[in-house]
Each structure stands twice: as C-alpha cells, then as structure tokens.
Design a protein around this motif. Structure first.
Motif, PDB file in Angstrom:
ATOM      1  N   VAL A  77       0.876  -1.270   0.044  1.00 53.38           N
ATOM      2  CA  VAL A  77       0.089   0.037   0.027  1.00 53.38           C
ATOM      3  C   VAL A  77       0.687   1.256   0.082  1.00 53.38           C
ATOM      4  CG1 VAL A  77      -0.214   0.034   2.599  1.00 53.38           C
ATOM      5  CG2 VAL A  77      -1.918   1.062   1.093  1.00 53.38           C
ATOM      6  N   ASP A  78       2.019   1.042   0.630  1.00 46.07           N
ATOM      7  CA  ASP A  78       3.054   2.214   0.584  1.00 46.07           C
ATOM      8  C   ASP A  78       4.013   2.347  -0.491  1.00 46.07           C
ATOM      9  OD1 ASP A  78       4.248   0.188   1.686  1.00 46.07           O
ATOM     10  OD2 ASP A  78       4.592   1.400   3.684  1.00 46.07           O
ATOM     11  N   ASP A  79       3.905   1.360  -1.446  1.00 46.30           N
ATOM     12  CA  ASP A  79       4.965   1.340  -2.408  1.00 46.30           C
ATOM     13  C   ASP A  79       5.407   2.920  -2.863  1.00 46.30           C
ATOM     14  OD1 ASP A  79       6.203   0.993  -5.103  1.00 46.30           O
ATOM     15  OD2 ASP A  79       5.443  -0.869  -5.107  1.00 46.30           O
ATOM     16  N   LYS A  80       6.636   3.004  -3.149  1.00 44.67           N
ATOM     17  CA  LYS A  80       7.027   4.417  -3.509  1.00 44.67           C
ATOM     18  C   LYS A  80       6.825   4.697  -5.148  1.00 44.67           C
ATOM     19  CE  LYS A  80      11.749   3.107  -4.677  1.00 44.67           C
ATOM     20  NZ  LYS A  80      13.246   3.375  -4.316  1.00 44.67           N
ATOM     21  N   GLU A  81       6.559   3.667  -5.742  1.00 47.85           N
ATOM     22  CA  GLU A  81       6.378   3.801  -7.243  1.00 47.85           C
ATOM     23  C   GLU A  81       4.898   4.352  -7.397  1.00 47.85           C
ATOM     24  OE1 GLU A  81       8.161   3.733  -9.769  1.00 47.85           O
ATOM     25  OE2 GLU A  81       9.746   3.281  -8.304  1.00 47.85           O
ATOM     26  N   LEU A  82       3.823   4.063  -6.336  1.00 46.22           N
ATOM     27  CA  LEU A  82       2.479   4.526  -6.128  1.00 46.22           C
ATOM     28  C   LEU A  82       2.405   5.890  -6.338  1.00 46.22           C
ATOM     29  CD1 LEU A  82      -0.498   3.824  -6.378  1.00 46.22           C
ATOM     30  CD2 LEU A  82      -0.176   3.520  -3.980  1.00 46.22           C
ATOM     31  N   GLY A  83       3.360   6.578  -5.717  1.00 48.00           N
ATOM     32  CA  GLY A  83       3.357   7.950  -5.344  1.00 48.00           C
ATOM     33  C   GLY A  83       3.793   8.658  -6.568  1.00 48.00           C
ATOM     34  N   ALA A  84       4.903   8.393  -7.403  1.00 51.97           N
ATOM     35  CA  ALA A  84       5.172   8.614  -8.687  1.00 51.97           C
ATOM     36  C   ALA A  84       4.290   8.466  -9.785  1.00 51.97           C
ATOM     37  CB  ALA A  84       6.665   7.898  -8.907  1.00 51.97           C
ATOM     38  N   TRP A  85       3.337   7.373  -9.739  1.00 55.01           N
ATOM     39  CA  TRP A  85       2.385   7.267 -10.555  1.00 55.01           C
ATOM     40  C   TRP A  85       1.400   8.390 -10.451  1.00 55.01           C
ATOM     41  CZ3 TRP A  85      -2.748   6.115 -10.470  1.00 55.01           C
ATOM     42  CH2 TRP A  85      -3.364   6.177 -11.680  1.00 55.01           C
ATOM     43  N   ALA A  86       0.791   8.504  -9.080  1.00 61.11           N
ATOM     44  CA  ALA A  86       0.058   9.342  -8.970  1.00 61.11           C
ATOM     45  C   ALA A  86       0.306  10.825  -9.229  1.00 61.11           C
ATOM     46  CB  ALA A  86      -0.396   9.339  -7.321  1.00 61.11           C
ATOM     47  N   TYR A  87       1.667  11.294  -8.950  1.00 61.56           N
ATOM     48  CA  TYR A  87       2.223  12.566  -9.403  1.00 61.56           C
ATOM     49  C   TYR A  87       1.934  12.776 -10.771  1.00 61.56           C
ATOM     50  CZ  TYR A  87       5.059  16.766  -9.986  1.00 61.56           C
ATOM     51  OH  TYR A  87       5.406  17.861 -10.350  1.00 61.56           O
ATOM     52  N   ARG A  88       2.379  11.806 -11.831  1.00 62.59           N
ATOM     53  CA  ARG A  88       2.331  11.932 -13.062  1.00 62.59           C
ATOM     54  C   ARG A  88       0.704  11.974 -13.383  1.00 62.59           C
ATOM     55  NH1 ARG A  88       6.257   7.890 -12.853  1.00 62.59           N
ATOM     56  NH2 ARG A  88       4.600   6.416 -13.286  1.00 62.59           N
ATOM     57  N   THR A  89      -0.020  11.055 -12.813  1.00 66.60           N
ATOM     58  CA  THR A  89      -1.284  11.139 -13.495  1.00 66.60           C
ATOM     59  C   THR A  89      -2.100  12.501 -12.785  1.00 66.60           C
ATOM     60  OG1 THR A  89      -1.199   8.737 -13.425  1.00 66.60           O
ATOM     61  CG2 THR A  89      -3.557   9.430 -13.318  1.00 66.60           C
ATOM     62  N   CYS A  90      -2.300  12.581 -11.656  1.00 62.85           N
ATOM     63  CA  CYS A  90      -2.936  13.551 -11.048  1.00 62.85           C
ATOM     64  C   CYS A  90      -2.481  15.110 -11.904  1.00 62.85           C
ATOM     65  CB  CYS A  90      -3.022  13.576  -9.450  1.00 62.85           C
ATOM     66  SG  CYS A  90      -3.924  12.271  -8.740  1.00 62.85           S
ATOM     67  N   SER A  91      -1.148  15.195 -12.004  1.00 65.93           N
ATOM     68  CA  SER A  91      -0.721  16.591 -12.463  1.00 65.93           C
ATOM     69  C   SER A  91      -1.135  16.796 -13.907  1.00 65.93           C
ATOM     70  CB  SER A  91       0.856  16.210 -12.431  1.00 65.93           C
ATOM     71  OG  SER A  91       1.275  16.529 -11.091  1.00 65.93           O
ATOM     72  N   GLU A  92      -1.156  15.872 -14.605  1.00 68.13           N
ATOM     73  CA  GLU A  92      -1.546  15.943 -15.893  1.00 68.13           C
ATOM     74  C   GLU A  92      -3.451  16.221 -16.044  1.00 68.13           C
ATOM     75  OE1 GLU A  92      -0.676  12.449 -18.116  1.00 68.13           O
ATOM     76  OE2 GLU A  92       1.600  12.942 -17.985  1.00 68.13           O
ATOM     77  N   LYS A  93      -4.108  15.565 -15.249  1.00 66.39           N
ATOM     78  CA  LYS A  93      -5.573  15.831 -14.905  1.00 66.39           C
ATOM     79  C   LYS A  93      -5.735  16.966 -14.451  1.00 66.39           C
ATOM     80  CE  LYS A  93      -6.519  10.879 -15.035  1.00 66.39           C
ATOM     81  NZ  LYS A  93      -7.363  10.776 -16.267  1.00 66.39           N
ATOM     82  N   PHE A  94      -5.049  17.445 -13.671  1.00 63.35           N
ATOM     83  CA  PHE A  94      -5.160  18.928 -12.777  1.00 63.35           C
ATOM     84  C   PHE A  94      -4.792  19.972 -13.869  1.00 63.35           C
ATOM     85  CE2 PHE A  94      -3.577  22.138  -9.646  1.00 63.35           C
ATOM     86  CZ  PHE A  94      -4.712  22.217  -9.148  1.00 63.35           C
ATOM     87  N   GLN A  95      -4.118  19.999 -14.651  1.00 60.90           N
ATOM     88  CA  GLN A  95      -3.692  20.934 -15.772  1.00 60.90           C
ATOM     89  C   GLN A  95      -4.865  21.011 -16.606  1.00 60.90           C
ATOM     90  OE1 GLN A  95       0.124  20.651 -17.474  1.00 60.90           O
ATOM     91  NE2 GLN A  95       0.757  19.674 -15.796  1.00 60.90           N
ATOM     92  N   ARG A  96      -5.376  19.950 -17.134  1.00 55.81           N
ATOM     93  CA  ARG A  96      -6.527  19.851 -17.863  1.00 55.81           C
ATOM     94  C   ARG A  96      -7.722  20.638 -17.213  1.00 55.81           C
ATOM     95  NH1 ARG A  96      -4.183  14.890 -19.605  1.00 55.81           N
ATOM     96  NH2 ARG A  96      -5.988  13.758 -18.689  1.00 55.81           N
TER      97      ARG A  96
END
Length: 268
Positions: free
Chosen positions: A90-109
């Motif tokens: 649940v605390d996999d560090k790759e999850l945070g990196a994936w969320a950064y990319r995903t939420c950042s792009e969707k936030f801009q749009r």
C-alpha cells in the motif's frame, strides 16, 4: 549598465501528493462510515470541506457536501490503478510517482492551464488511495482532489461551485500565488489579491521525464541564471530589480517534477 539584483533563494515544497499518513486508521475529519475502508472507487466531482490535516492523510473518508455549499476540495479524477500495483504494498514508492504524473496531468486539464501556470496558483491538489484495510481486501483505486490551498496553508479557501476551467484566460489574482516577507524563502504564501512583496511570475523546465537528476548545484545555478533574465523581462528590464527563485531536490525530481519557479519583487 550594471543591473543590481538581490537573490532571494527559497526551496519550494513538493505538491501534496507525497505526504504520508499520520495514522493508518485515520481517514480525516467528519468521516462518512460508508466511505471508511471503501472498496469501490469514490465519486467523481464530489465536493468536501477538507482541511490541511485531512490532506496529510494517505486515505480520506470525509463526508461529501453539495457543491453549491461551501467546500474546499473537489474530486477531479478517480479511477483504477494499473495492474502493476495489483500485488504492490500500500505504501509502494512507485505508487506516489505514478499518482504525481497522473494527477498533475489531469489537474492541468481540469483547471485549463499549462504546467507553468499550475505551479503559480494557490490552488493545489492532493491524492488519496484506499485504506490499508481496503487495500488488503483488493481495493486498487485513486482519487485526485483540487484543494483551495498549498503546502504551507494552515487553512483552505473556499472553491467556486466547480473549479473546472478556473485558470482559463487571465486568472483572477485571488487564485495566483504571491508571498509576503523580506525574501521568498520562508515567506508566507498568499493570494495575489492580498498585499504582497513577491509574485511567482515564470517557471523554468530543467529536464524531461526520463532524464537523470542533474544534482542540487546545477539545478540551483540553472534556476538562478534563468530567473535573473526571466524576471527582468517580466518587469520590462528595469535598471534595478530584485528576484527570487524556488527549486526542488532529487526526491521531487524522482516523483516527476522538472520545474523551478521565478519570483519578482513587486511590493504590490
């Protein structure tokens, strides 16, 4: 002619996505029992009265409110995590990196802005994942919320009925970030509609997604040199001016951030 400049170095913080949970059992204030340890993905477009303490949690079950009522957060993206996380912790560090990319792009749009403008707004975003109990039961969803404040906020401002398209055109100063204090570093970040000393005016992109971290010194020097000229241009090349800059470190680079922010001394 020599241009006098004072460098006001500051270190910006990473957006709220990487904040860790204060407690594995704490899912925010005013929780809704039906959302606690939820297996199903949250509702897209839901609004909530979140606080900075709520955002500091990795999971959130705060009750929703009607978006016509006062709210400080709006869910702008939900979905299932990639299958690569099916057997992850649940605390996999790759999850945070994936969320950064995903939420950042969707936030801009969602806001109607590019990456540079998004980094200069008082509105930020937070992401939440299932609780540990729900994760163990197989829940694999994510939720991205727009929130009316940033990393240094002690409270959040109310958002409009929807924040969709908030930064289209020329954004209102109440949504842009300024700072009050003698230097950018350690100053209080406030909306530009308030009296302020500094305004975030431009950003510099320091690399692409696949690039290795160039090191603290190179990041700082490139940021400083770019901001010197960029702020001068923004101020229409005055004889004397002050500028500041904020940059990030390797942890933030690994999470996906590639930009530093330039600040102009305005005394507005």
């Amino acid at each position: 002619m020599t241009v006098a400049r004072r460098l006001a170095l500051g270190l910006a913080a990473l957006p709220l996505l990487l904040l860790a949970a204060c407690s594995s059992d704490d899912q925010g204030s005013n929780t809704d029992p039906s959302q606690v340890d939820a297996i199903d993905a949250p509702e897209l477009g839901a609004c909530r009265l979140l606080t900075p303490d709520d955002v500091a949690m990795a999971s959130n079950a705060t009750r929703t409110v009607d978006c016509t009522e006062k709210h400080t957060a709006e869910t702008f993206a939900v979905g299932d995590l990639p299958q690569s996380f099916d057997h992850a912790d649940v605390d996999d560090k790759e999850l945070g990196a994936w969320a950064y990319r995903t939420c950042s792009e969707k936030f801009q749009r969602f806001l109607g802005a590019d990456e540079s403008l998004v980094m200069r707004t008082v509105v930020s975003w937070a992401w939440f994942r299932p609780s540990e109990k729900a994760w163990s039961a197989g829940a694999r969803w994510y939720r991205c919320d727009a929130v009316g404040g940033g990393e240094q906020s002690t409270s959040y401002v109310a958002l409009p009925q929807t924040a969709k398209g908030l930064l289209l055109g020329v954004p209102d100063d109440k949504w842009m970030v300024c700072a009050s204090g003698p230097t950018v570093s350690g100053s209080v970040k406030i909306p530009c509609s308030h009296h302020h000393d500094w305004r975030a005016v431009t950003t510099i992109k320091l690399g692409e997604s696949g690039d290795d971290y160039p090191g603290d010194r190179l990041v700082e020097v490139k940021t400083r040199d770019y901001c010197s000229g960029s702020v001068a241009a923004w101020l229409s090349y005055p004889v004397d001016y002050d500028f500041g800059y904020t940059y990030f470190h390797e942890a933030e680079w690994s999470a996906g951030n590639r930009r530093s922010v330039c600040w102009a001394k305005t005394n507005a």
